[in-house]
Enzyme design. Structure first.
Site, PDB file in Angstrom:
ATOM      1  N   GLU A  58     -37.821 -31.513 -26.193  1.00 29.07           N
ATOM      2  CA  GLU A  58     -39.066 -31.476 -26.960  1.00 29.07           C
ATOM      3  C   GLU A  58     -38.768 -30.909 -28.336  1.00 29.07           C
ATOM      4  O   GLU A  58     -38.213 -29.810 -28.465  1.00 29.07           O
ATOM      5  CB  GLU A  58     -40.157 -30.650 -26.283  1.00 29.07           C
ATOM      6  N   GLU A  83     -37.605 -25.450 -31.797  1.00 30.73           N
ATOM      7  CA  GLU A  83     -38.739 -25.051 -32.632  1.00 30.73           C
ATOM      8  C   GLU A  83     -38.247 -24.056 -33.692  1.00 30.73           C
ATOM      9  O   GLU A  83     -37.585 -23.070 -33.348  1.00 30.73           O
ATOM     10  CB  GLU A  83     -39.816 -24.394 -31.758  1.00 30.73           C
ATOM     11  N   ASP A 110     -33.514 -26.213 -36.592  1.00 28.22           N
ATOM     12  CA  ASP A 110     -33.804 -27.587 -36.988  1.00 28.22           C
ATOM     13  C   ASP A 110     -33.310 -28.557 -35.924  1.00 28.22           C
ATOM     14  O   ASP A 110     -32.141 -28.508 -35.521  1.00 28.22           O
ATOM     15  CB  ASP A 110     -33.113 -27.869 -38.323  1.00 28.22           C
ATOM     16  N   ASP A 132     -45.615 -32.117 -38.224  1.00 30.64           N
ATOM     17  CA  ASP A 132     -46.257 -31.837 -39.512  1.00 30.64           C
ATOM     18  C   ASP A 132     -46.416 -33.144 -40.285  1.00 30.64           C
ATOM     19  O   ASP A 132     -45.435 -33.842 -40.535  1.00 30.64           O
ATOM     20  CB  ASP A 132     -45.383 -30.865 -40.314  1.00 30.64           C
ATOM     21  N   ARG A 207     -53.788 -26.257 -27.325  1.00 32.83           N
ATOM     22  CA  ARG A 207     -54.788 -25.656 -28.211  1.00 32.83           C
ATOM     23  C   ARG A 207     -54.848 -26.396 -29.545  1.00 32.83           C
ATOM     24  O   ARG A 207     -55.907 -26.475 -30.177  1.00 32.83           O
ATOM     25  CB  ARG A 207     -54.479 -24.171 -28.421  1.00 32.83           C
ATOM     26  N   TYR A 208     -53.701 -26.947 -29.974  1.00 31.03           N
ATOM     27  CA  TYR A 208     -53.693 -27.702 -31.225  1.00 31.03           C
ATOM     28  C   TYR A 208     -54.575 -28.940 -31.099  1.00 31.03           C
ATOM     29  O   TYR A 208     -55.369 -29.248 -31.992  1.00 31.03           O
ATOM     30  CB  TYR A 208     -52.270 -28.118 -31.601  1.00 31.03           C
TER      31      TYR A 208
END
Length: 227
Positions: A58, A83, A110, A132, A207-208
């Protein structure tokens, strides 16, 4: 193979937010090093080496809700979460500790550095969820799902393996889908609108996503197969 040296621009924003709590810092000091593949990355080693079962990755897991859910519900899978955001790493570490999971590894950094070390066709599934969107045109070069990145995903996913992509920004969806179709190495054959408007049962809400829905944005969910 993907040339990391020519892709040094950042594809993510800030790398940390508010200060960690004492409890979070303790977990980062005591628990995180046991699951951190950072030393392998720095040494140029494949971070999946020695791991068993289907291999999942992920990229950009945010608050780690989806990552933790997948690791809990798929105990036979070896899952690596990447992440750059420190607070997200801290939340993932707490999830590992709270649920005593052993099938999850983490890397703070990264994703391009990770991908460059993974052998061809090694992964069964990759998640790129709500990356993003970099709204401004001059920042589009920072968008993750550029042609070069899609090619690298195609390289590391085995034939028949899955790539899951989600976004709540329609312009970004159009931008990314154009590049997927242009690449031609992933198949996606929708038959109805619900094929990309409905989450699968094994695609938990985060939650996003809840915030996006509250603000009037629609989630788009895609499952590609590597051909």
């Amino acid at each position: 193979m993907f040339n990391r040296d020519t892709q040094k621009f950042r594809t993510f924003g800030r790398a940390k937010g508010k200060a960690l709590t004492a409890g979070q810092q303790a977990l980062m000091d005591d628990v995180f090093p046991k699951f951190d593949v950072g030393p392998d990355i720095k040494a140029g080693r494949n971070p999946f080496a020695g791991l068993e079962g289907p291999l999942w990755l992920e990229i950009g897991f945010g608050a780690a809700e989806h990552l933790i859910w997948q690791a809990q519900h798929n105990p036979d899978v070896s899952l690596l979460g990447v992440e750059p955001f420190l607070n997200g790493i801290a939340k993932a570490t707490k999830g590992i500790n709270d649920h005593a999971m052993t099938n999850l590894r983490l890397h703070r950094g990264d994703a391009r550095d990770v991908l460059s070390l993974i052998p061809d066709g090694a992964l069964d599934r990759v998640f790129v969820l709500f990356p993003d969107p970099w709204h401004k045109t001059r920042h589009h070069k920072r968008r993750l799902l550029r042609t070069e990145f899609i090619q690298e995903l195609h390289r590391v996913i085995k034939p028949g393996g899955e790539l899951r992509f989600g976004s709540d920004i329609l312009h970004y969806v159009d931008w990314a889908m154009t590049r997927f179709y242009r690449h031609g190495g992933f198949s996606w054959s929708p038959t109805q609108v619900s094929d990309w408007r409905m989450r699968g049962e094994d695609w938990p809400e985060t939650r996003y996503l809840k915030k996006a829905l509250r603000e009037g944005r629609t989630g788009h969910f895609f499952t590609f197969q590597r051909v």
